[in-house]
Design a protein around this motif. Structure first.
Motif, PDB file in Angstrom:
ATOM      1  N   VAL A  43       0.542  -6.197   1.055  1.00  0.00           N
ATOM      2  CA  VAL A  43      -0.850  -6.599   0.828  1.00  0.00           C
ATOM      3  C   VAL A  43      -0.841  -8.105   0.614  1.00  0.00           C
ATOM      4  O   VAL A  43      -0.462  -8.596  -0.463  1.00  0.00           O
ATOM      5  N   ASP A  50      -7.496  -6.783  -7.853  1.00  0.00           N
ATOM      6  CA  ASP A  50      -8.700  -6.324  -7.164  1.00  0.00           C
ATOM      7  C   ASP A  50      -8.671  -6.890  -5.748  1.00  0.00           C
ATOM      8  O   ASP A  50      -8.920  -8.076  -5.529  1.00  0.00           O
ATOM      9  N   ARG A  66      -5.642   2.714  -0.862  1.00  0.00           N
ATOM     10  CA  ARG A  66      -6.847   2.309  -0.139  1.00  0.00           C
ATOM     11  C   ARG A  66      -8.053   3.128  -0.603  1.00  0.00           C
ATOM     12  O   ARG A  66      -7.921   4.287  -0.987  1.00  0.00           O
ATOM     13  N   GLN A  67      -9.205   2.484  -0.570  1.00  0.00           N
ATOM     14  CA  GLN A  67     -10.434   3.186  -0.915  1.00  0.00           C
ATOM     15  C   GLN A  67     -10.788   4.171   0.187  1.00  0.00           C
ATOM     16  O   GLN A  67     -10.515   3.938   1.369  1.00  0.00           O
ATOM     17  N   PRO A  71     -10.074  -6.335  -1.761  1.00  0.00           N
ATOM     18  CA  PRO A  71     -11.058  -5.623  -0.934  1.00  0.00           C
ATOM     19  C   PRO A  71     -10.402  -4.530  -0.097  1.00  0.00           C
ATOM     20  O   PRO A  71      -9.356  -4.740   0.516  1.00  0.00           O
ATOM     21  N   GLY A  72     -11.023  -3.347  -0.101  1.00  0.00           N
ATOM     22  CA  GLY A  72     -10.500  -2.234   0.670  1.00  0.00           C
ATOM     23  C   GLY A  72      -9.558  -1.338  -0.092  1.00  0.00           C
ATOM     24  O   GLY A  72      -9.178  -0.268   0.392  1.00  0.00           O
ATOM     25  N   TYR A  73      -9.170  -1.761  -1.308  1.00  0.00           N
ATOM     26  CA  TYR A  73      -8.253  -0.977  -2.121  1.00  0.00           C
ATOM     27  C   TYR A  73      -8.910  -0.625  -3.460  1.00  0.00           C
ATOM     28  O   TYR A  73      -9.808  -1.326  -3.925  1.00  0.00           O
ATOM     29  N   GLU A  74      -8.427   0.459  -4.056  1.00  0.00           N
ATOM     30  CA  GLU A  74      -8.895   0.814  -5.386  1.00  0.00           C
ATOM     31  C   GLU A  74      -8.489  -0.297  -6.352  1.00  0.00           C
ATOM     32  O   GLU A  74      -7.321  -0.695  -6.386  1.00  0.00           O
ATOM     33  N   ASP A  84       0.839  -1.188   0.000  1.00  0.00           N
ATOM     34  CA  ASP A  84       0.000   0.000   0.000  1.00  0.00           C
ATOM     35  C   ASP A  84       0.877   1.242   0.000  1.00  0.00           C
ATOM     36  O   ASP A  84       2.112   1.153  -0.038  1.00  0.00           O
TER      37      ASP A  84
END
Length: 287
Positions: free
Chosen positions: A141, A221, A285-286, A223-226, A135
């Motif tokens: 990650v 892809d 991160r989103q 979860p929790g990330y762009e 990240d």
């Protein structure tokens, strides 16, 4: 009854399309009508040209199937795909930049372990791509899935080979606890976009180069990330400055370094010369 004339047709059509029950659909369609009508007026579109355009769209629909997306290809060569990517992925400058998906992604690729060979007998020089997924703060990650696909040494994708029912030069890899990944494939070749359809016919009438530089596709892809759709391009490859789909970015150009027979990044060995490419993906991160 309001008369339909060259001066009133646009407002009448916009008013009708604004009745869409979904406000966003109404906004999109009203704007589309205005721009289409403005285009027709600007170029003084003839009936013959309108007919040719409709026939072109019909051909694009007929040639498309579950493995070939001619309309995505059209969007790519018009620069629309990259424009939409840029507008929708305004990432931190330190994050790995996004680029186009392209028309050849296939769902359901097989899952391979660390260093698994997705070329599986396809001839070519062995290529190991490895690095980490992290990240913006540098934290690894773990468990991130990298969906990878590419063309072969002839510049051909799986979906362009008639009758092929098995996965070819595509796979899914999962990062380890430290964020590391490693995949084995073959060195790809720069290739021409499909020129046997309506998009190719249109490009062939111009001075536009119809080639793409050598690259490997990645879709990450987590979860929790762009979500990230991107490529890694071979440093020094032809067409980096004239990519027909406008997809190249300096941050995605990677050295493909030739190695002599011996130890490989997956912990094994190669009896033949091989090529190494190292790249660390950085996810945002989103919000």
């Amino acid at each position: 009854m309001q008369p339909v004339t060259e001066d009133t047709i646009t407002d009448l059509a916009v008013e009708r399309w604004r009745t869409a029950r979904d406000p966003r659909l109404g906004e999109l369609m009203a704007a589309l009508v205005r721009h289409l009508h403005d285009f027709a007026r600007e170029v003084r579109l003839t009936e013959a040209e309108w007919t040719a355009a409709v026939q072109w769209l019909t051909r694009a629909g007929r040639i498309s199937d579950e493995k070939r997306e001619e309309f995505i290809l059209a969007s790519d060569v018009l620069g629309l795909s990259m424009l939409v990517v840029q507008m929708n992925h305004r990432l931190d400058p330190a994050a790995t930049p996004a680029t186009v998906l392209g028309p050849f992604h296939v769902e359901g690729s097989p899952e391979l372990g660390f260093g698994g060979d997705m070329s599986d007998g396809v001839p070519g020089t062995p290529l190991f791509v490895h690095g980490t997924v992290r990240d913006l703060d540098g934290a690894p990650v773990a468990g991130g899935v990298l969906d990878v696909w590419q063309a072969d040494t002839e510049g051909t994708y799986e979906s362009q080979i008639p009758g092929l029912d098995e996965a070819r030069l595509r796979a899914r890899y999962t990062t380890r606890e430290d964020g590391s990944y490693c995949l084995r494939t073959i060195v790809p070749r720069g290739y021409t976009i499909p020129m046997d359809g309506p998009v190719g016919d249109l490009v062939g009438r111009t001075g536009i180069s119809h080639f793409r530089p050598a690259h490997v596709h990645f879709l990450i892809d987590v979860p929790g990330y762009e979500p990230l759709v991107t490529h890694l391009f071979q440093e020094g490859a032809e067409y980096l400055d004239s990519d027909v789909v406008f997809g190249t970015k300096p941050e995605l150009v990677v050295a493909f370094e030739r190695r002599e027979p011996g130890a490989t990044p997956d912990g094994g060995t190669s009896a033949t010369p091989w090529v190494e490419a190292r790249y660390d993906f950085v996810l945002q991160r989103q919000a």
